[in-house]
Design a protein around this motif. Structure first.
Motif, PDB file in Angstrom:
ATOM      1  N   UNK A  70      40.114  31.025  39.868  1.00  0.00           N
ATOM      2  CA  UNK A  70      38.988  31.220  40.786  1.00  0.00           C
ATOM      3  C   UNK A  70      39.405  31.165  42.249  1.00  0.00           C
ATOM      4  N   UNK A  71      40.651  30.802  42.532  1.00  0.00           N
ATOM      5  CA  UNK A  71      41.055  30.632  43.935  1.00  0.00           C
ATOM      6  C   UNK A  71      40.853  31.897  44.761  1.00  0.00           C
ATOM      7  N   UNK A  72      41.200  33.061  44.217  1.00  0.00           N
ATOM      8  CA  UNK A  72      41.034  34.317  44.966  1.00  0.00           C
ATOM      9  C   UNK A  72      39.560  34.579  45.264  1.00  0.00           C
ATOM     10  N   UNK A  73      38.705  34.356  44.272  1.00  0.00           N
ATOM     11  CA  UNK A  73      37.264  34.577  44.450  1.00  0.00           C
ATOM     12  C   UNK A  73      36.708  33.585  45.466  1.00  0.00           C
ATOM     13  N   UNK A  74      37.151  32.321  45.383  1.00  0.00           N
ATOM     14  CA  UNK A  74      36.688  31.298  46.329  1.00  0.00           C
ATOM     15  C   UNK A  74      37.032  31.706  47.761  1.00  0.00           C
ATOM     16  N   UNK A  75      38.256  32.169  47.969  1.00  0.00           N
ATOM     17  CA  UNK A  75      38.686  32.591  49.311  1.00  0.00           C
ATOM     18  C   UNK A  75      37.889  33.822  49.755  1.00  0.00           C
ATOM     19  N   UNK A  76      37.712  34.785  48.842  1.00  0.00           N
ATOM     20  CA  UNK A  76      36.902  35.984  49.162  1.00  0.00           C
ATOM     21  C   UNK A  76      35.473  35.602  49.539  1.00  0.00           C
ATOM     22  N   UNK A  77      34.923  34.576  48.874  1.00  0.00           N
ATOM     23  CA  UNK A  77      33.546  34.145  49.137  1.00  0.00           C
ATOM     24  C   UNK A  77      33.416  33.322  50.417  1.00  0.00           C
ATOM     25  N   UNK A  78      34.538  32.962  51.032  1.00  0.00           N
ATOM     26  CA  UNK A  78      34.465  32.254  52.309  1.00  0.00           C
ATOM     27  C   UNK A  78      35.088  30.873  52.343  1.00  0.00           C
ATOM     28  N   UNK A  79      35.649  30.400  51.224  1.00  0.00           N
ATOM     29  CA  UNK A  79      36.321  29.097  51.245  1.00  0.00           C
ATOM     30  C   UNK A  79      37.540  29.192  52.167  1.00  0.00           C
ATOM     31  N   UNK A  80      37.825  28.119  52.886  1.00  0.00           N
ATOM     32  CA  UNK A  80      38.962  28.107  53.802  1.00  0.00           C
ATOM     33  C   UNK A  80      40.240  27.679  53.090  1.00  0.00           C
ATOM     34  N   UNK A  81      40.092  26.802  52.103  1.00  0.00           N
ATOM     35  CA  UNK A  81      41.239  26.292  51.357  1.00  0.00           C
ATOM     36  C   UNK A  81      40.818  26.107  49.903  1.00  0.00           C
TER      37      UNK A  81
END
Length: 126
Positions: free
Chosen positions: A95-106
């Motif tokens: 899920x890391x790629x999706x989290x970053x795409x959704x706006x997560x910074x880290x």
């Protein structure tokens, strides 16, 4: 002329995590870094909090009783674009790629070390 040193206000941190032990640990660690820490255990409570307060940082678990943190990132960014988000999860490494795409910074994968936590927090807040 003497300039009086003013102590900066502690940064507000919201932890959205349903695991009590991890909440307590994060609370203790961040408290020693002069941060004002609040925590909630569901997305509904997080939404209530975010409509009242503006934290500098949100530590967000992905699997919560009432939904996925990854889907909640857009709510945080919509209401508080400047708020930094650190996504924390143990089971959804993909899920890391999706989290970053959704706006997560880290994206921080469980289990993480104290050093990894502090580095992530310092990187996003400084």
């Amino acid at each position: 002329m003497k300039v009086k040193a003013t102590k900066h206000a502690p940064k507000k941190v919201l932890i959205i995590e349903d695991e009590g032990d991890l909440c307590l640990l994060l609370n203790i660690l961040l408290d020693e870094k002069d941060m004002e820490v609040e925590h909630v255990q569901s997305l509904a409570k997080a939404e209530e909090y975010l409509l009242q307060e503006q934290p500098s940082l949100v530590l967000l678990d992905n699997r919560l009783p009432d939904g996925f943190g990854i889907d909640f990132i857009s709510f945080i960014k919509k209401h508080h674009p400047a708020t930094k988000v650190i996504m924390i999860t143990g089971v959804d490494a993909a899920a890391s790629d999706v989290a970053i795409e959704n706006g997560a910074d880290v994206f921080l994968k469980k289990p993480f070390t104290k050093a990894e936590l502090f580095k992530s927090v310092n990187d996003v807040l400084n």
